[in-house]
Structure formats: structure tokens, C-alpha cells
Design a protein around this motif. Structure first.
Motif, short mmCIF file in Angstrom:
data_model
loop_
_atom_site.label_atom_id
_atom_site.label_comp_id
_atom_site.label_asym_id
_atom_site.label_seq_id
_atom_site.Cartn_x
_atom_site.Cartn_y
_atom_site.Cartn_z
N PRO A 1 0.83 -1.21 0.00
CA PRO A 1 0.00 0.00 0.00
C PRO A 1 0.86 1.26 0.00
CG PRO A 1 -0.86 -1.59 1.57
CD PRO A 1 0.47 -2.13 1.09
N ALA A 2 0.44 2.23 -0.82
CA ALA A 2 1.18 3.49 -0.97
C ALA A 2 0.22 4.67 -0.96
CB ALA A 2 2.00 3.45 -2.26
N GLY A 3 -0.84 4.59 -0.15
CA GLY A 3 -1.80 5.69 -0.05
C GLY A 3 -2.94 5.52 -1.02
N GLU A 4 -4.07 6.11 -0.66
CA GLU A 4 -5.31 6.07 -1.46
C GLU A 4 -5.58 4.68 -2.02
OE1 GLU A 4 -5.15 9.08 -4.44
OE2 GLU A 4 -5.27 10.71 -3.00
N ASN A 5 -5.64 4.58 -3.35
CA ASN A 5 -5.95 3.31 -4.01
C ASN A 5 -4.73 2.71 -4.69
OD1 ASN A 5 -5.91 5.31 -6.09
ND2 ASN A 5 -7.18 4.01 -7.38
N LYS A 6 -3.53 3.00 -4.16
CA LYS A 6 -2.29 2.59 -4.83
C LYS A 6 -1.50 1.56 -4.05
CE LYS A 6 -0.86 6.87 -5.01
NZ LYS A 6 -0.02 8.05 -5.27
N LEU A 7 -0.96 0.60 -4.81
CA LEU A 7 0.07 -0.30 -4.32
C LEU A 7 1.32 0.02 -5.13
CD1 LEU A 7 -1.86 -3.71 -4.31
CD2 LEU A 7 -1.44 -2.21 -2.36
N ALA A 8 2.50 -0.02 -4.52
CA ALA A 8 3.71 0.36 -5.25
C ALA A 8 4.90 -0.50 -4.86
CB ALA A 8 4.02 1.83 -5.00
N ALA A 9 5.87 -0.53 -5.77
CA ALA A 9 7.14 -1.22 -5.55
C ALA A 9 8.18 -0.58 -6.45
CB ALA A 9 7.02 -2.71 -5.87
N LYS A 10 9.43 -0.81 -6.13
CA LYS A 10 10.53 -0.35 -6.98
C LYS A 10 11.15 -1.58 -7.64
CE LYS A 10 11.59 4.02 -5.15
NZ LYS A 10 11.15 5.03 -6.04
N ILE A 11 11.62 -1.37 -8.89
CA ILE A 11 12.36 -2.43 -9.56
C ILE A 11 13.83 -2.00 -9.60
CG2 ILE A 11 10.46 -3.42 -10.88
CD1 ILE A 11 11.38 -1.83 -13.30
N ASP A 12 14.71 -2.94 -9.31
CA ASP A 12 16.14 -2.64 -9.31
C ASP A 12 16.89 -3.56 -10.27
OD1 ASP A 12 15.88 -5.02 -7.97
OD2 ASP A 12 17.04 -4.42 -6.20
N PHE A 13 16.19 -3.88 -11.37
CA PHE A 13 16.77 -4.76 -12.38
C PHE A 13 16.39 -4.23 -13.76
CE2 PHE A 13 12.85 -6.55 -10.69
CZ PHE A 13 12.06 -6.65 -11.82
N PRO A 14 17.21 -4.51 -14.77
CA PRO A 14 16.89 -4.02 -16.11
C PRO A 14 15.80 -4.85 -16.79
CG PRO A 14 18.94 -5.25 -16.15
CD PRO A 14 18.51 -5.17 -14.71
N LEU A 15 15.01 -4.17 -17.59
CA LEU A 15 13.98 -4.82 -18.40
C LEU A 15 14.48 -4.93 -19.83
CD1 LEU A 15 10.89 -2.81 -17.15
CD2 LEU A 15 11.57 -5.10 -16.45
N GLU A 16 13.84 -5.78 -20.59
CA GLU A 16 14.16 -5.90 -22.00
C GLU A 16 12.90 -5.56 -22.78
OE1 GLU A 16 17.42 -8.69 -23.89
OE2 GLU A 16 15.65 -9.81 -23.28
N GLY A 17 12.78 -4.30 -23.18
CA GLY A 17 11.57 -3.88 -23.90
C GLY A 17 10.41 -3.64 -22.97
N LYS A 18 9.33 -4.37 -23.16
CA LYS A 18 8.10 -4.19 -22.40
C LYS A 18 8.23 -4.71 -20.97
CE LYS A 18 4.75 -4.17 -26.13
NZ LYS A 18 4.09 -2.91 -25.90
N PHE A 19 7.37 -4.17 -20.10
CA PHE A 19 7.25 -4.68 -18.74
C PHE A 19 6.20 -5.76 -18.78
CE2 PHE A 19 5.39 -4.79 -14.50
CZ PHE A 19 6.50 -4.75 -13.68
N ARG A 20 6.60 -7.02 -18.58
CA ARG A 20 5.69 -8.16 -18.62
C ARG A 20 5.65 -8.79 -17.25
NH1 ARG A 20 8.62 -10.52 -23.81
NH2 ARG A 20 10.29 -9.92 -22.44
N ALA A 21 4.42 -8.92 -16.71
CA ALA A 21 4.29 -9.44 -15.35
C ALA A 21 3.01 -10.24 -15.18
CB ALA A 21 4.29 -8.28 -14.37
N SER A 22 3.10 -11.25 -14.33
CA SER A 22 1.94 -11.99 -13.85
C SER A 22 1.75 -11.57 -12.40
CB SER A 22 2.17 -13.50 -13.91
OG SER A 22 2.29 -13.90 -15.25
N LEU A 23 0.60 -10.99 -12.11
CA LEU A 23 0.36 -10.39 -10.81
C LEU A 23 -0.71 -11.14 -10.04
CD1 LEU A 23 0.38 -6.76 -9.90
CD2 LEU A 23 -1.80 -7.90 -9.56
N THR A 24 -0.49 -11.33 -8.74
CA THR A 24 -1.48 -11.93 -7.85
C THR A 24 -1.83 -10.89 -6.79
OG1 THR A 24 -0.55 -14.13 -8.17
CG2 THR A 24 -1.98 -13.83 -6.27
N LEU A 25 -3.11 -10.55 -6.69
CA LEU A 25 -3.59 -9.58 -5.72
C LEU A 25 -4.19 -10.32 -4.53
CD1 LEU A 25 -4.16 -6.53 -5.12
CD2 LEU A 25 -6.40 -6.89 -6.20
N ARG A 26 -3.84 -9.86 -3.32
CA ARG A 26 -4.36 -10.46 -2.09
C ARG A 26 -5.00 -9.38 -1.23
NH1 ARG A 26 0.62 -11.57 -2.69
NH2 ARG A 26 1.32 -10.37 -0.89
#
Length: 134
Positions: free
Chosen positions: A93-118
Motif C-alpha cells: 500500500p502506498a496511499g489512497e488506491n495505490k500499491l507500489a514497488a521499486k524495480i532494481d533490475f533491467p527490463l528488455e523492452g516491455k514490462f511483462r508481469a503476472s500479478l497476484t492480488l491479495r
């Protein structure tokens, strides 16, 4: 016999299509207000994922596009990093209706993710995102 089966299938398809929204999959007819990508997560939650620099933000809304308080939620995302490496990030949680995180690794083109919300210990749903970082 083959013609009868095909005609029956066409008739069934037409009958189902006439039911309209009752059989329609939920679609996103609204724009992503923050410039990210919107996906359905479970039955009652939509998430808009935005990647800006090293910040990953998930905005939570309900089916009526009303903001959902993020405090009781958390998410885990398996992200495809450069070199097809899988990295895991935890969105908090990062306030209001937001969840947030930082990435500390390089991506290759698009950001592709499989997300699980709890919500607490209960899984709300899963979604896949494929978007361009900003």
C-alpha cells in the motif's frame, strides 16, 4: 447430417449472441486514467498498472471505476527481466488506491508481469500485464 449439425451450431451461436451482455466478458470501455494498462483482477477489482522509471504502481478500482482503499491489499508480481530472468516484486500500500514497488533490475523492452492480488491472506485474483515503461 453434417449440414444439420453446422446449422444447429450456427443457430446456437446466434441465440447466445442475442442474449447480449449476459454472456459478454467484461471489457474495459474506459481509458486508463493514469496512462497504464487496465486488467480485471478477480470478480470485483480492476487494476491499472503503470511503470514509470523504477517505480511500479497498481491503482485499484471497482467495477464502477470507484477507487478502492489499498490499505488491506498487497500484490506479488513475477516480472520478466532482461535475459528472460524471472524476478519477484512485492507491491505494498502506498496511499489512497495505490500499491507500489521499486524495480532494481533491467527490463528488455516491455514490462511483462503476472500479478497476484491479495486482501489479507485471501487471494483476490490474478492478471497479466504487458506494457511499455514510461
Amino acid at each position: 447430417m453434417k449440414i444439420t449439425i453446422q446449422a444447429g451450431l450456427v443457430g446456437a451461436a446466434l441465440a447466445l449472441s442475442s442474449l447480449g451482455p449476459a454472456f459478454a466478458q467484461h471489457s474495459h470501455s474506459h481509458a486508463a486514467p493514469n496512462g497504464g494498462q487496465i486488467q480485471q483482477i478477480g470478480k470485483e477489482v480492476e487494476g491499472e498498472l503503470l511503470v514509470k522509471g523504477s517505480e511500479v504502481t497498481l491503482f485499484l478500482v471497482d467495477q464502477n471505476e470507484k477507487k478502492i482503499e489499498a490499505a488491506p491489499y498487497a500484490a506479488t508480481a513475477i516480472v520478466l527481466a532482461k535475459g528472460n530472468q524471472q524476478k519477484t516484486i512485492e507491491l505494498k500500500p502506498a496511499g489512497e488506491n495505490k500499491l507500489a514497488a521499486k524495480i532494481d533490475f533491467p527490463l528488455e523492452g516491455k514490462f511483462r508481469a503476472s500479478l497476484t492480488l491479495r486482501k489479507g491472506a485471501a487471494e483476490v485474483g490474478k492478471a497479466r500485464f504487458n506494457l511499455d515503461p514510461k
